[in-house]
Design a protein around this motif. Structure first.
Motif, PDB file in Angstrom:
ATOM      1  N   ALA A 219      -5.031  65.345  37.774  1.00 17.29           N
ATOM      2  CA  ALA A 219      -5.282  63.810  37.715  1.00 17.29           C
ATOM      3  C   ALA A 219      -3.754  63.180  38.537  1.00 17.29           C
ATOM      4  N   LYS A 220      -2.490  64.218  38.151  1.00 10.81           N
ATOM      5  CA  LYS A 220      -1.679  63.339  38.275  1.00 10.81           C
ATOM      6  C   LYS A 220      -1.605  63.426  40.561  1.00 10.81           C
ATOM      7  N   THR A 221      -1.888  64.520  40.180  1.00 14.16           N
ATOM      8  CA  THR A 221      -1.787  65.684  42.012  1.00 14.16           C
ATOM      9  C   THR A 221      -2.732  64.229  42.613  1.00 14.16           C
ATOM     10  N   ARG A 222      -3.892  64.177  42.539  1.00  7.39           N
ATOM     11  CA  ARG A 222      -4.789  63.113  42.733  1.00  7.39           C
ATOM     12  C   ARG A 222      -3.767  61.939  42.908  1.00  7.39           C
ATOM     13  N   ILE A 223      -3.522  60.873  41.833  1.00  3.96           N
ATOM     14  CA  ILE A 223      -2.310  59.275  42.062  1.00  3.96           C
ATOM     15  C   ILE A 223      -1.443  59.974  43.370  1.00  3.96           C
ATOM     16  N   ARG A 224      -0.534  60.282  43.500  1.00  3.16           N
ATOM     17  CA  ARG A 224       0.406  60.528  43.914  1.00  3.16           C
ATOM     18  C   ARG A 224      -0.285  60.940  45.471  1.00  3.16           C
ATOM     19  N   LEU A 225      -1.217  62.492  45.504  1.00  2.00           N
ATOM     20  CA  LEU A 225      -1.373  62.098  46.989  1.00  2.00           C
ATOM     21  C   LEU A 225      -1.666  61.422  47.733  1.00  2.00           C
ATOM     22  N   GLY A 226      -2.717  59.853  46.794  1.00  2.00           N
ATOM     23  CA  GLY A 226      -3.399  58.584  46.786  1.00  2.00           C
ATOM     24  C   GLY A 226      -2.761  58.212  46.806  1.00  2.00           C
ATOM     25  N   LEU A 227      -1.181  57.349  46.167  1.00  2.00           N
ATOM     26  CA  LEU A 227      -0.410  56.869  46.585  1.00  2.00           C
ATOM     27  C   LEU A 227       0.343  57.395  48.005  1.00  2.00           C
ATOM     28  N   ARG A 228       0.166  58.284  47.997  1.00  2.00           N
ATOM     29  CA  ARG A 228       0.944  58.806  49.762  1.00  2.00           C
ATOM     30  C   ARG A 228       0.219  58.053  51.201  1.00  2.00           C
ATOM     31  N   LYS A 229      -1.263  57.991  50.643  1.00  2.00           N
ATOM     32  CA  LYS A 229      -1.202  57.886  51.581  1.00  2.00           C
ATOM     33  C   LYS A 229      -1.704  57.284  51.591  1.00  2.00           C
ATOM     34  N   LEU A 230      -2.598  56.135  50.717  1.00  2.00           N
ATOM     35  CA  LEU A 230      -2.505  54.973  50.899  1.00  2.00           C
ATOM     36  C   LEU A 230      -1.298  53.901  51.581  1.00  2.00           C
ATOM     37  N   ARG A 231       0.449  54.655  51.044  1.00  2.00           N
ATOM     38  CA  ARG A 231       1.527  53.769  51.577  1.00  2.00           C
ATOM     39  C   ARG A 231       1.999  54.150  53.216  1.00  2.00           C
ATOM     40  N   ASP A 232       1.123  55.737  53.331  1.00  2.00           N
ATOM     41  CA  ASP A 232       1.618  55.707  54.980  1.00  2.00           C
ATOM     42  C   ASP A 232       0.210  55.022  55.751  1.00  2.00           C
ATOM     43  N   ARG A 233      -0.764  54.752  55.622  1.00  2.00           N
ATOM     44  CA  ARG A 233      -1.566  53.966  55.708  1.00  2.00           C
ATOM     45  C   ARG A 233      -1.106  52.329  56.214  1.00  2.00           C
ATOM     46  N   LEU A 234      -0.600  51.964  54.927  1.00  2.00           N
ATOM     47  CA  LEU A 234       0.088  50.590  54.837  1.00  2.00           C
ATOM     48  C   LEU A 234       0.637  50.223  55.737  1.00  2.00           C
TER      49      LEU A 234
ATOM     50  N   ARG B 186      -2.364  60.403  31.541  1.00  2.00           N
ATOM     51  CA  ARG B 186      -3.701  60.869  30.788  1.00  2.00           C
ATOM     52  C   ARG B 186      -5.129  60.548  30.725  1.00  2.00           C
ATOM     53  N   GLU B 187      -4.722  59.274  29.559  1.00  2.00           N
ATOM     54  CA  GLU B 187      -6.073  58.831  30.043  1.00  2.00           C
ATOM     55  C   GLU B 187      -7.490  59.040  31.078  1.00  2.00           C
ATOM     56  N   TYR B 188      -7.201  58.673  32.698  1.00  2.00           N
ATOM     57  CA  TYR B 188      -7.532  58.914  33.402  1.00  2.00           C
ATOM     58  C   TYR B 188      -8.046  60.874  33.437  1.00  2.00           C
ATOM     59  N   ALA B 189      -6.920  61.149  33.275  1.00  2.00           N
ATOM     60  CA  ALA B 189      -7.758  62.975  33.048  1.00  2.00           C
ATOM     61  C   ALA B 189      -8.868  63.210  32.250  1.00  2.00           C
TER      62      ALA B 189
ATOM     63  N   GLU C  85     -10.940  56.634  42.984  1.00  2.00           N
ATOM     64  CA  GLU C  85     -11.556  56.721  41.831  1.00  2.00           C
ATOM     65  C   GLU C  85      -9.488  56.478  40.368  1.00  2.00           C
ATOM     66  N   ALA C  86      -9.366  57.834  41.191  1.00  2.00           N
ATOM     67  CA  ALA C  86      -7.940  57.665  39.747  1.00  2.00           C
ATOM     68  C   ALA C  86      -6.586  56.533  40.262  1.00  2.00           C
ATOM     69  N   LEU C  87      -6.120  56.157  41.636  1.00  2.00           N
ATOM     70  CA  LEU C  87      -5.891  55.558  41.596  1.00  2.00           C
ATOM     71  C   LEU C  87      -6.217  53.709  41.252  1.00  2.00           C
ATOM     72  N   VAL C  88      -7.635  53.558  41.519  1.00  2.00           N
ATOM     73  CA  VAL C  88      -7.954  52.373  40.538  1.00  2.00           C
ATOM     74  C   VAL C  88      -8.120  52.137  38.961  1.00  2.00           C
TER      75      VAL C  88
ATOM     76  N   THR D 249     -10.399  54.630  52.760  1.00  5.02           N
ATOM     77  CA  THR D 249     -10.333  55.574  53.592  1.00  5.02           C
ATOM     78  C   THR D 249      -9.811  56.852  52.487  1.00  5.02           C
ATOM     79  N   LEU D 250      -9.481  56.908  51.532  1.00  5.56           N
ATOM     80  CA  LEU D 250      -8.933  57.825  50.674  1.00  5.56           C
ATOM     81  C   LEU D 250     -10.239  59.017  50.352  1.00  5.56           C
ATOM     82  N   PRO D 251      -9.825  59.740  49.680  1.00  4.49           N
ATOM     83  CA  PRO D 251     -11.282  60.192  49.519  1.00  4.49           C
ATOM     84  C   PRO D 251     -11.826  60.166  47.502  1.00  4.49           C
ATOM     85  N   ASP D 252     -12.579  59.966  47.365  1.00 10.53           N
ATOM     86  CA  ASP D 252     -13.140  59.522  46.226  1.00 10.53           C
ATOM     87  C   ASP D 252     -12.685  59.888  44.772  1.00 10.53           C
TER      88      ASP D 252
END
Length: 188
Positions: free
Chosen positions: A168-183, A155-158, A142-145, A135-138
Motif C-alpha cells: 500500500a505504501k509503495t503504491r501511494i509513494r509511486l502514485g504521488l511521484r508519478k503525479l508530481r512528475d506529470r504535473l 494501513r486502512e487502505y491496505a 485507487e491508493a491515492l484517492v 494516467t496512473l495505474p489503477d
C-alpha cells in the motif's frame, strides 16, 4: 441542557438520562451521519452506522479519556471504525467510485459570485489533475484517492484493499511521484 459541555452530555448519556441523550445525539448527529455517508457512500448504510456508533458511544462511554481529545473526536473515531467495518463486511471499497474522476464534475458552472477567469483557471487545473490521475495505474490511483480524498491511512487502505501495508505504501509513494512528475510539481 443545551449549554452543557460535551463531556457533561456524554456522562449524562452514559447514565441513561433521556434529556442528555437527546441533546447529545442532536449535537453530533449531523457530523456522525456525514462522516458515515462519506465512507459508506449510501444513505441507508450511513444512518445504520450512525445508530451503531451512538449505541457504542453509550456502551463504551466509560472509556472516554478527555486527555486524549475532545468528545467529538472520540465519537467520530467510533463512527469511522463502524463505517469501515460495514464497508469491509459488504466487501465494498469506498474509494472505488472515486478512483476514476468524473469529467462531469469538472464541467459544473461557476457560482454567481465567482470571477469567471478565476473559475475557468480552477476548472482547468482540476481537469489537468484529473487527467493526470487517469494516467496512473489503477492500483496507484485507487491508493491515492483513498488516502488523499477519503483520508484513510495507509494501513486502512491496505486492509480494505487486502494488500500488505508495504505494498500500500509503495503504491501511494509511486502514485504521488508519478503525479508530481506529470504535473511538474517539485517535491518538498
Amino acid at each position: 441542557m443545551w449549554h452543557a459541555s460535551d463531556e457533561a452530555l456524554l456522562a449524562g448519556y452514559a447514565t441513561g438520562d433521556p434529556e442528555a441523550a437527546a441533546v447529545f445525539v442532536r449535537r453530533f448527529q449531523a457530523r456522525v451521519v456525514g462522516l458515515a455517508l462519506l465512507i459508506t457512500r449510501d444513505q441507508a448504510d450511513a444512518e445504520e452506522v450512525a445508530q451503531d456508533a451512538f449505541v457504542r458511544a453509550w456502551r463504551y462511554a466509560a472509556s472516554y479519556d478527555p486527555r486524549r481529545g475532545p468528545v467529538s473526536g472520540w465519537l467520530l473515531g467510533i463512527t469511522r471504525n463502524v463505517a469501515l467495518d460495514r464497508v469491509r463486511l459488504a466487501d465494498r471499497r469506498p474509494w472505488r467510485s472515486l478512483a476514476e474522476p468524473a469529467r462531469d464534475r469538472l464541467a459544473d458552472p461557476p457560482d454567481e459570485g465567482d470571477d469567471l477567469a478565476a473559475a475557468a483557471g480552477r476548472r482547468d487545473e482540476l481537469a489537468r489533475v484529473a487527467d493526470s490521475l487517469r494516467t496512473l495505474p489503477d492500483e496507484q490511483r485507487e491508493a491515492l484517492v483513498a488516502v488523499t480524498l477519503l483520508g484513510l491511512s495507509a494501513r486502512e487502505y491496505a486492509e480494505g484493499a487486502g494488500v500488505p501495508l508495504g505494498t500500500a505504501k509503495t503504491r501511494i509513494r509511486l502514485g504521488l511521484r508519478k503525479l508530481r512528475d506529470r504535473l511538474g510539481v517539485r517535491a518538498p
